[in-house]
Motif scaffolding. Sequence first.
Motif, PDB file in Angstrom:
ATOM      1  N   PRO A  15       0.819  -1.214   0.000  1.00 29.52           N
ATOM      2  CA  PRO A  15       0.000   0.000   0.000  1.00 29.52           C
ATOM      3  C   PRO A  15       0.852   1.263   0.000  1.00 29.52           C
ATOM      4  O   PRO A  15       0.697   2.143   0.848  1.00 29.52           O
ATOM      5  CB  PRO A  15      -0.809  -0.134   1.285  1.00 29.52           C
ATOM      6  N   ALA A  58      -2.960   4.710  -2.567  1.00 32.13           N
ATOM      7  CA  ALA A  58      -2.121   4.044  -1.565  1.00 32.13           C
ATOM      8  C   ALA A  58      -2.683   4.268  -0.168  1.00 32.13           C
ATOM      9  O   ALA A  58      -2.684   3.354   0.672  1.00 32.13           O
ATOM     10  CB  ALA A  58      -0.688   4.555  -1.663  1.00 32.13           C
ATOM     11  N   TYR A  61      -5.610   1.929   0.165  1.00 32.25           N
ATOM     12  CA  TYR A  61      -5.152   0.538   0.359  1.00 32.25           C
ATOM     13  C   TYR A  61      -4.633   0.337   1.781  1.00 32.25           C
ATOM     14  O   TYR A  61      -4.856  -0.711   2.398  1.00 32.25           O
ATOM     15  CB  TYR A  61      -4.055   0.184  -0.644  1.00 32.25           C
ATOM     16  N   TRP A  65      -5.410  -2.862   4.284  1.00 35.44           N
ATOM     17  CA  TRP A  65      -4.345  -3.855   4.116  1.00 35.44           C
ATOM     18  C   TRP A  65      -4.247  -4.764   5.332  1.00 35.44           C
ATOM     19  O   TRP A  65      -4.316  -4.313   6.468  1.00 35.44           O
ATOM     20  CB  TRP A  65      -3.014  -3.152   3.894  1.00 35.44           C
ATOM     21  N   SER A  70      -2.471  -7.956   0.688  1.00 35.46           N
ATOM     22  CA  SER A  70      -3.705  -7.462   0.080  1.00 35.46           C
ATOM     23  C   SER A  70      -4.866  -8.403   0.368  1.00 35.46           C
ATOM     24  O   SER A  70      -4.762  -9.613   0.116  1.00 35.46           O
ATOM     25  CB  SER A  70      -3.524  -7.345  -1.436  1.00 35.46           C
TER      26      SER A  70
END
Length: 343
Positions: A15, A58, A61, A65, A70
């Motif tokens: 991420p 990012a 994510y 995460w 992922s």
Amino acid sequence: MKGVLLVNLGSPDSPTAKDVKPYLDEFLMDERVIDVPNWLRNILVRGIILQTRPKKSAEAYAKIWWEEGSPLIVISERFTEKLKEHSDMPIALGMRYGSMTIKNALKELNDKGVDEVLLVPLYPHYAMSSYETVVVKVMEEQERFFPDMKLTTLPPFYKNPEYIRVLSEKIAESLEGFDYDHILFSYHGIPERHIRKSDPTRFHCKIDGKCCQTNSVAHNTCYRHQCFDTTESVKAYLNLPADKVSNSFQSRLPNDPWLKPYTDFEFERFPKEGIKNLAVITPAFVADCLETLEEIAMEGQHQFQEAGGEGYKHIPCLNESDSWVKVMASWIKDWQETGALPA
């Protein structure tokens, strides 16, 4: 020897903007995702979007995460390992974008002596930016690197009775103890022009509220119709009141007409109409990912409650549930033994 290739979307390796940028470049430069001339796609993606989007993506994510990596990758790997327990055929997992390449997955099968492959795009519905791009990419890699392999592709399973059963049971289980006012079926959004481009008749799909209910060969490749069909099948299976269920579409880009109604608009509208307790399911995905975990489970709840909503329930995808694994295993076994594919 027969084998199975599972393919899902993919994910950046971490991420961070450094890893998100090449992933987004591969994804957004796909001509079936942003379907404009290559020169214009280069300007839009590399000249504009990739200048700011990687950092923002990012951050998104990073919110979802897991310690193992992922969520989409981890869930897909767990699903694959469980599936292997139900089959004596080699099964490999690849991703359309990212470092878990389709080429490497095909090589894994080839190295085990597989020369006949069942391709399983892990998407219930047909769309050029998901199902179609997977099929085309696998065919390109197979023809280039493994020309002696034979490919058979699992069709979209959006209305398969066994899929509808496990999806409905997942919804019912998740709703236990939650007194909902409404259930929103939120599907991945695509541009309206993708619907028209996928219409083999070139005239049926008008996105006018009628064409999806009028029988046509166009429905075989119509994402919008197939989404509505999934909702109707689940409504019938669970005997849900029609006035407590609706559809929407998420993840649109600005200045371009995408499928409506938009999910975020619905989150703002519902509380004004007295819907205070909302359940949301995302049936365009079989595994939870950025779009379900961040956009729906986190941002969706915030938007709904900011607009005056109270109770909010995000219903997880099928993920690696045993019931879903058994359904996929039965489809694979039927193909292995008789060559039959699910209807």
